[in-house]
Motif scaffolding. Structure first.
Motif, PDB file in Angstrom:
ATOM      1  N   THR A  91       0.889  -1.289   0.310  1.00 21.37           N
ATOM      2  CA  THR A  91       0.008  -0.570   0.074  1.00 21.37           C
ATOM      3  C   THR A  91       0.618   1.545   0.128  1.00 21.37           C
ATOM      4  N   ALA A  92       0.301   2.186  -1.100  1.00 18.91           N
ATOM      5  CA  ALA A  92       1.010   3.132  -0.578  1.00 18.91           C
ATOM      6  C   ALA A  92       1.036   4.236  -2.333  1.00 18.91           C
ATOM      7  N   VAL A  93       1.555   5.616  -2.572  1.00 21.29           N
ATOM      8  CA  VAL A  93       1.629   6.226  -3.299  1.00 21.29           C
ATOM      9  C   VAL A  93       2.641   5.761  -4.694  1.00 21.29           C
ATOM     10  N   TYR A  94       1.769   5.691  -5.985  1.00 19.01           N
ATOM     11  CA  TYR A  94       2.846   4.912  -6.737  1.00 19.01           C
ATOM     12  C   TYR A  94       3.130   5.616  -7.908  1.00 19.01           C
ATOM     13  N   TYR A  95       4.492   6.199  -7.831  1.00 15.03           N
ATOM     14  CA  TYR A  95       4.802   7.420  -9.283  1.00 15.03           C
ATOM     15  C   TYR A  95       6.288   6.623  -9.627  1.00 15.03           C
ATOM     16  N   CYS A  96       5.542   7.436 -11.408  1.00  9.70           N
ATOM     17  CA  CYS A  96       6.612   6.651 -12.549  1.00  9.70           C
ATOM     18  C   CYS A  96       7.489   8.255 -12.753  1.00  9.70           C
ATOM     19  N   ALA A  97       9.214   7.963 -12.912  1.00  6.71           N
ATOM     20  CA  ALA A  97       9.322   9.123 -13.571  1.00  6.71           C
ATOM     21  C   ALA A  97      10.954   8.583 -14.440  1.00  6.71           C
ATOM     22  N   ALA A  98      10.925   9.543 -15.094  1.00 10.83           N
ATOM     23  CA  ALA A  98      11.381   9.504 -16.397  1.00 10.83           C
ATOM     24  C   ALA A  98      13.016  10.537 -16.507  1.00 10.83           C
ATOM     25  N   ASP A  99      13.757   9.831 -17.178  1.00 11.73           N
ATOM     26  CA  ASP A  99      15.285  10.358 -17.850  1.00 11.73           C
ATOM     27  C   ASP A  99      16.490  10.124 -18.896  1.00 11.73           C
ATOM     28  N   THR A 118      -0.586   7.958  -7.882  1.00 16.51           N
ATOM     29  CA  THR A 118      -1.431   7.141  -7.894  1.00 16.51           C
ATOM     30  C   THR A 118      -1.693   6.095  -6.758  1.00 16.51           C
ATOM     31  N   GLN A 119      -2.734   6.128  -5.748  1.00 15.22           N
ATOM     32  CA  GLN A 119      -3.455   5.295  -4.842  1.00 15.22           C
ATOM     33  C   GLN A 119      -2.972   3.496  -5.228  1.00 15.22           C
TER      34      GLN A 119
END
Length: 124
Positions: A91-99, A118-119
């Motif tokens: 359970t968490a907020v999930y983030y995507c990241a790009a570079d 997104t939760q």
């Protein structure tokens, strides 16, 4: 405007599955490395999965290994995180990241662009 938008989160029972999506706009993901991170209440943001733009350097953190899989569909300019056998501790907020670049890293500072999150809640 360069933007990442996550979707697919929600409430799921332990043992269930979810697939998160991370759609890019304003740029193409073909030559970007992607990381998925999560942040639970009161905890630091941690990396869970990452992949270079070639896809060959995909890696999952020990906490999710064998349960989560990162993939990318460059034609749809989207990256996915398939999450199976979910546990309450996921359970968490999930983030995507790009570079830009071809690497796989769990260091937040390596990524320039971030989505809004997104939760994901795993509970019976």
């Amino acid at each position: 405007q360069l933007q990442l938008v996550e979707s697919g989160g929600g409430l799921v029972q332990p043992g269930g599955s979810l697939r998160l999506s991370c759609a890019a706009s304003g740029f193409t993901l073909d030559y970007y490395s992607i990381g998925w991170f999560r942040q639970a209440p009161g905890k630091e943001r941690e990396g869970v999965s990452c992949t270079g733009y070639s896809g060959g350097s995909a890696n999952d953190a020990d906490s999710v290994k064998g349960r989560f899989t990162i993939s990318r569909d460059n034609a749809k300019n989207t990256v996915y995180l398939q999450m199976n056998s979910l546990k309450p501790e996921d359970t968490a907020v999930y983030y995507c990241a790009a570079d830009p670049g071809n690497f796989c890293s769990y260091y937040r500072d390596e990524y320039e662009y971030w989505g809004q999150g997104t939760q994901v809640t795993v509970s019976s």
